[in-house]
Structures are given as structure tokens and as C-alpha cells.
Scaffold this motif. Structure first.
Motif, mmCIF file in Angstrom:
data_model
loop_
_atom_site.group_PDB
_atom_site.id
_atom_site.type_symbol
_atom_site.label_atom_id
_atom_site.label_comp_id
_atom_site.label_asym_id
_atom_site.label_seq_id
_atom_site.Cartn_x
_atom_site.Cartn_y
_atom_site.Cartn_z
ATOM 1 N N MET A 46 5.941 -10.684 -19.473
ATOM 2 C CA MET A 46 5.803 -9.324 -18.964
ATOM 3 C C MET A 46 6.490 -9.209 -17.610
ATOM 4 O O MET A 46 6.348 -10.086 -16.752
ATOM 5 C CB MET A 46 4.317 -8.962 -18.831
ATOM 6 N N ILE A 47 7.242 -8.135 -17.428
ATOM 7 C CA ILE A 47 7.926 -7.909 -16.157
ATOM 8 C C ILE A 47 7.029 -7.077 -15.257
ATOM 9 O O ILE A 47 6.552 -6.017 -15.649
ATOM 10 C CB ILE A 47 9.266 -7.187 -16.365
ATOM 11 N N THR A 48 6.790 -7.547 -14.048
ATOM 12 C CA THR A 48 6.003 -6.784 -13.081
ATOM 13 C C THR A 48 6.882 -6.439 -11.897
ATOM 14 O O THR A 48 7.745 -7.224 -11.492
ATOM 15 C CB THR A 48 4.786 -7.583 -12.602
ATOM 16 N N THR A 49 6.686 -5.272 -11.363
ATOM 17 C CA THR A 49 7.480 -4.826 -10.224
ATOM 18 C C THR A 49 6.572 -4.227 -9.171
ATOM 19 O O THR A 49 5.448 -3.807 -9.442
ATOM 20 C CB THR A 49 8.519 -3.757 -10.632
ATOM 21 N N ARG A 50 7.080 -4.194 -7.969
ATOM 22 C CA ARG A 50 6.374 -3.544 -6.876
ATOM 23 C C ARG A 50 7.399 -2.753 -6.086
ATOM 24 O O ARG A 50 8.437 -3.280 -5.709
ATOM 25 C CB ARG A 50 5.678 -4.578 -5.980
ATOM 26 N N GLY A 51 7.113 -1.479 -5.860
ATOM 27 C CA GLY A 51 8.103 -0.621 -5.225
ATOM 28 C C GLY A 51 8.395 -1.006 -3.788
ATOM 29 O O GLY A 51 7.507 -1.392 -3.032
ATOM 30 N N ILE A 52 9.646 -0.936 -3.418
ATOM 31 C CA ILE A 52 10.054 -1.150 -2.035
ATOM 32 C C ILE A 52 10.982 -0.014 -1.657
ATOM 33 O O ILE A 52 11.456 0.730 -2.505
ATOM 34 C CB ILE A 52 10.766 -2.507 -1.835
ATOM 35 N N GLY A 53 11.253 0.124 -0.379
ATOM 36 C CA GLY A 53 12.172 1.167 0.040
ATOM 37 C C GLY A 53 11.823 1.690 1.409
ATOM 38 O O GLY A 53 11.016 1.100 2.142
ATOM 39 N N PRO A 54 12.411 2.822 1.799
ATOM 40 C CA PRO A 54 12.158 3.380 3.127
ATOM 41 C C PRO A 54 10.683 3.732 3.313
ATOM 42 O O PRO A 54 9.987 4.098 2.380
ATOM 43 C CB PRO A 54 13.038 4.641 3.148
ATOM 44 N N GLN A 55 10.235 3.614 4.541
ATOM 45 C CA GLN A 55 8.872 3.991 4.879
ATOM 46 C C GLN A 55 8.704 5.499 4.768
ATOM 47 O O GLN A 55 9.611 6.262 5.085
ATOM 48 C CB GLN A 55 8.547 3.531 6.300
ATOM 49 N N ARG A 56 7.562 5.935 4.294
ATOM 50 C CA ARG A 56 7.288 7.363 4.099
ATOM 51 C C ARG A 56 6.283 7.867 5.118
ATOM 52 O O ARG A 56 5.288 7.208 5.397
ATOM 53 C CB ARG A 56 6.734 7.606 2.696
ATOM 54 N N THR A 57 6.554 9.055 5.643
ATOM 55 C CA THR A 57 5.618 9.738 6.519
ATOM 56 C C THR A 57 5.236 11.058 5.860
ATOM 57 O O THR A 57 6.080 11.945 5.705
ATOM 58 C CB THR A 57 6.243 10.010 7.904
ATOM 59 N N TYR A 58 3.975 11.178 5.443
ATOM 60 C CA TYR A 58 3.493 12.379 4.755
ATOM 61 C C TYR A 58 3.013 13.400 5.779
ATOM 62 O O TYR A 58 2.511 13.052 6.845
ATOM 63 C CB TYR A 58 2.347 12.022 3.802
ATOM 64 N N HIS A 59 3.173 14.663 5.430
ATOM 65 C CA HIS A 59 2.765 15.712 6.357
ATOM 66 C C HIS A 59 2.366 16.971 5.609
ATOM 67 O O HIS A 59 2.724 17.162 4.443
ATOM 68 C CB HIS A 59 3.889 16.026 7.342
ATOM 69 N N VAL A 60 1.617 17.810 6.282
ATOM 70 C CA VAL A 60 1.351 19.168 5.827
ATOM 71 C C VAL A 60 2.242 20.084 6.644
ATOM 72 O O VAL A 60 2.241 20.040 7.881
ATOM 73 C CB VAL A 60 -0.131 19.555 6.023
#
Length: 532
Positions: free
Chosen positions: A1-15
Motif C-alpha cells: 500500500m502506498i501512503t503519502t503525507r502532504g507537503i508544501g507551502p505553509q498556509r495561513t487561514y483567515h476570515v
């Protein structure tokens, strides 16, 4: 089974919030920040019909997180649960008033097994495997140096629309909704308008003579709205995956098993063929133009694969800025009501993508069928469904579940039990359109899809463009066509001649027109500017 974990730019959430204290704009929602992105995973958590979510609650979630209730929001507590818009690492968010929640970067995980390219797939007897695709390198993360810019020149926001038949009030109103909602810079200074150049094609001559179309040829819109003539041969030859083989298929007009053949247009057969060859556009329920619909099923995949961008059906009205959707990099369409397949009335594909290549090659081998249910089957059979994200229909088609008899116990506003309610609003709800206006129409949704009804006028009492003195000549021609026995020179608009309770279609058309006339700002409090 292939398992992955997301990587990438840091996210800043906002309203999204409006920091302005300007009394002229504080009552209007702020524009989305250029480069902001909608998190579709979070949206699915709040809006997915399959998990029992109501469209009513989805729209509240969407409008609250986007700040569309700015100045008029009823307090519901801490807003952390409605954050679905984020900025990626590297975006300049200086001086932007966000409520921030930061997610940390995750380490990379590597697959534990490798599979052959064709593992688990089956092919028809006698068929050969497709050749490996040659694809350009994927695009890296980019962001606009000016986050408040109305358009990213490196990543233009292209909306595509296909229309067959005479240009009338349907594409007219759809284009007005585009001007009313999207960040096009119409509130900025412009160069003085100059007469448009002479039209060299029959298409432009036809548009210039059409009162519904001619306003969009105005120089103010020359870099915003462009008309292109559709040539099926040219378009198919422009797609590398099709150009060498499409001429060998039995018919180009095949949709979900329904095949339309073009009759022989020779003089002895002309009478029987006129109905299908010369008819463009549905004029009534009895004369539904199946050929144009099937062609549009194919056209949307061609234009998005060739140019990128988002295709929208001409029976779609835009209800808010789509900036956060443009920020999301994947392909998507939305759910066909409660069914499991797609509705491609809204479709996003990246230019020249592997997904587009797969769909064209597969459709070519399956009778050239681009019907949404067929697209769903192609992806499911190849285990590729996650590549075309299926968004909830609440985002783009918020009345659909109600018209199917679902969620009547908690419907959104307005409550439609039939798509015809948009054009002929029931008397019991007739006070709502004029009283609440644009602000009370499925607020939070990105668009509204009114599903055909091409033969129903938006504004029966004023079935002509109403865009003010700048476009008076076209309005006069349209009024003359609508009232051939009327005296245009002595005509005076009287409120008593209007319908008592205006329908939703009429209210939205007149709202968009009043913005072009300069009588009101758009939904974000911005006034159109024609000159310096």
C-alpha cells in the motif's frame, strides 16, 4: 500500500474582513485578496450533501468566511470554524487584516512500493495500450507581488462561455453578472473611449447590429470581454490528442448514448434537414436544440484544455468574486444534484494537463462522448476520479436539491421548488425579490445556474437592454422590436406599467444594468468609471 503525507507551502487561514472605516464602503464586503485560496476539503466538510449537510448552512458558512455579511453580520461567536480561505507561504500579507490560524509544514513521506504503469487496469480485446504521455514540467508555486492587483498577468483568470444562436438576454445578463462581481478594474481610471475599429468579420457585423451584444463591444470592455467564432474543425485540429484521429470517428455528436447525425443538406433533402442544420439555440421546450447542447459538452473540454481557465454555461449568473477559486490549482466540476456524477456547467482544467489528455484520448475511444455521466465513468474505470474534484452543487447550483424535492424542511433563501420560479416567482414569495434584492439571492454561493429556460425572458415588461444614454441607440432598436406598434418618441416609463411583484430574474437583470448606468456601485461598493 502506498501512503503519502502532504507537503508544501505553509498556509495561513483567515476570515476576510473590511478594515476600511470609509462610510461609503463599510457596508459592502471586501474584495478577496489576490492569491487567496479556498480549501475545498474544508468546504466539503460543511457543504457535502452526501454527509447530510444542508445548502442553507453551507451558504452561511461560505458568506461568513468570505466576509460577505460585512457590516450586517449577526454575531454567531468565534469565527475559527468558518475559516476556509488561506494564503500560502511567500504571499505578501502586510497590512491585511486577517484572523490568522497557521498550519505547520509536514515532513515528506516516501512510498513503500512501486507498481507498474498499467497494474490493475484492463483493456479491450484487440486494443493496444496508449503511448506514454509527453507532458510539460509542472508549474511551481507563484504569487503576485502586488496582492491587491485586479489581475495576475502571469496567471490570467479566463472565463469561457459557449453560445449558439442569436445573442439575446441570456448571455447578455450572464456577462453583466461577470462585470458586476469580478475584479476587472472597472472602478479604476480608464482612457477616453474611442470608436471601435471597423468589424472585418460577419460575426462582428452581426454583434454590432444586435442590441443585446453591442454594449460589450464598447472600448471600455475591449480587454475584458472577447468574442471568438467557434470552428469545430479548427478547434479539434488544435488538440494534439485528437488532431490525427478525430476524422475517423462515426459522429462528433454523441452524448450519453444519444447520437445525432447531420442529415444530407442536398436540395432534395433540404426540407427535412433544415430543422437541425439551421436551428441554433432552444426556442421553446418543444424545440430543444440537442445538437448545440452536445457540441457544448465537447467545447468546454477543448477550451479549458487548450487555454486553461474555467468554463461556465451561458445559463449561469456569477454571484461573487471567484478569486479564492482561481487560487486552487486542481481541476474541478460540481456534483449533479444528489447523483454521483459531475455537472460540467462549471469546469476547470489546467492548460495542457495530463487529466485533459486522458479525457480526450478516452472519449476518442468511446464514441466521442463528453456527457458528464460518461466523464465520470471514464475517471472511475481508470481509478482517476480524485483528479477531477467533485464540489458540492451548493457552491454553483444552490437551488438544485430543492427542485429535486430535497431539503424542503430547511431550504436556502430563496426557496425554489422549480427552476421556473426564478423567472416566474410564486406570488407567496413575490415580495422577496424587490425587498431584499441581489443581497437576498443565495448569498454565499459563487453562482446560480438557472438550467436552460432560454425561451423565458428575464424582464417581460422591459424586454430590452437598459444601460443608459451611452447605449441609447441599441436600447431604442430593442424597444422597437419588443413593441413594434408603440410610439418610441412619446414613450415614457411609468411605474404603473410595470409588474406589481417583480420576479427574481427581473430584479437581478435590473441590478446589473443599474451598475453599468452608474446609478449604484457593484456588490463590493465600487463604481464603474468610464473616463479619467
Amino acid at each position: 500500500m502506498i501512503t503519502t503525507r502532504g507537503i508544501g507551502p505553509q498556509r495561513t487561514y483567515h476570515v476576510v474582513q473590511n478594515p476600511s472605516q470609509d462610510l461609503d464602503t463599510v457596508a459592502y464586503p471586501p474584495r478577496p485578496i489576490s492569491g487567496s485560496i479556498a480549501d475545498f476539503d474544508i468546504i466539503l466538510d460543511h457543504c457535502n450533501f452526501v454527509s447530510g449537510k444542508f445548502v442553507r448552512d453551507c451558504l452561511e458558512f461560505l458568506r461568513t468566511g468570505a466576509g460577505l455579511d460585512n457590516g450586517r453580520r449577526v454575531r454567531r461567536g468565534y469565527l475559527d470554524k468558518v475559516k476556509y480561505i488561506y494564503m500560502e507561504e511567500g504571499s505578501d500579507t502586510t497590512d491585511l487584516h486577517f484572523q490568522q490560524t497557521t498550519t505547520p509544514l509536514l515532513p515528506a513521506a516516501h512510498p513503500t512500493r512501486r507498481h507498474g504503469r498499467n497494474a490493475g487496469l484492463q483493456k479491450k480485446k484487440g486494443a493496444s495500450w496508449e503511448s506514454p504521455l509527453s507532458l510539460p514540467p509542472s508549474q511551481g508555486h507563484r504569487f503576485d507581488a502586488n496582492p491587491m492587483a485586479p489581475c495576475d498577468s502571469q496567471n490570467p483568470r479566463l472565463f469561457h462561455m459557449y453560445w449558439a444562436g442569436p445573442f439575446d438576454d441570456k448571455p447578455y445578463t450572464s456577462l453583466l453578472s461577470f462585470l458586476f462581481t469580478q475584479n476587472l478594474g472597472l472602478q479604476l481610471k480608464s482612457s477616453p473611449a474611442t470608436p471601435a475599429g471597423s468589424a472585418l468579420t460577419d460575426m462582428y457585423q452581426s454583434l454590432k447590429a444586435n442590441p443585446w451584444a453591442v454594449p460589450f463591444l464598447h472600448p471600455r470592455f475591449k480587454d475584458i470581454i472577447k468574442f471568438k467564432f467557434w470552428n469545430t474543425t479548427e478547434q479539434l485540429d488544435s488538440i494534439p490528442e485528437l488532431r490525427d484521429e478525430w476524422r475517423s470517428v462515426n459522429t462528433l455528436f454523441n452524448s450519453d448514448g444519444v447520437s445525432v447525425s447531420i442529415p444530407d443538406p442536398s436540395p432534395t433533402r433540404r426540407r427535412s434537414s433544415d430543422g437541425i442544420v439551421n436551428r441554433l439555440g432552444s426556442k421553446s421546450e418543444a424545440s430543444y436544440d440537442r445538437l448545440s447542447v452536445i457540441l457544448s459538452d465537447m467545447a468546454r473540454f477543448i477550451v479549458t484544455h487548450r487555454f486553461g481557465g474555467i468554463y461556465i454555461d451561458a445559463d449561469t449568473l456569477l454571484l461573487r468574486d471567484w478569486e479564492e477559486i482561481w487560487g486552487w490549482k486542481g481541476a474541478f466540476a460540481y456534483r449533479w444534484s444528489y447523483h454521483g456524477f459531475y455537472n460540467t456547467a462549471v469546469l476547470h482544467l489546467n492548460k495542457g494537463s495530463a487529466l485533459g489528455s486522458f479525457l480526450f484520448r478516452t472519449a476518442l475511444k468511446n464514441g466521442f462522448d463528453f456527457h458528464p455521466s460518461s466523464i465520470a465513468r471514464y475517471l472511475k474505470d481508470a481509478h482517476l476520479s480524485p483528479l477531477l474534484t467533485q464540489l458540492p452543487d451548493a457552491l454553483f447550483d444552490p437551488a438544485w436539491l430543492n427542485t429535486e424535492g430535497l431539503q424542503h424542511e430547511r431550504p436556502p433563501q430563496p426557496f425554489f421548488t422549480s427552476f421556473s420560479d426564478f423567472f416566474s416567482t410564486p406570488a407567496c414569495q413575490g415580495a422577496a425579490p424587490l425587498a431584499t434584492g441581489f443581497d437576498g439571492f443565495f448569498k454565499g454561493a459563487f453562482s446560480y445556474h438557472f438550467h436552460n429556460s432560454w425561451w423565458r425572458p428575464f424582464d417581460p415588461a422591459r424586454h430590452w437592454p437598459d444601460l443608459g444614454p451611452r447605449f441609447a441607440e441599441g436600447e431604442r432598436a430593442a424597444r422597437a422590436a419588443a413593441n413594434p406598434d408603440g410610439d418610441l418618441d412619446s414613450w415614457l416609463e411609468e411605474i404603473d406599467d410595470d409588474k406589481v411583484d417583480l420576479d427574481w430574474a427581473t430584479v437581478l437583470k435590473r441590478t446589473f444594468e443599474s451598475y453599468i448606468r452608474g446609478e449604484r456601485p457593484n456588490m463590493y461598493g465600487e463604481w464603474i468609471r468610464w473616463y479619467y
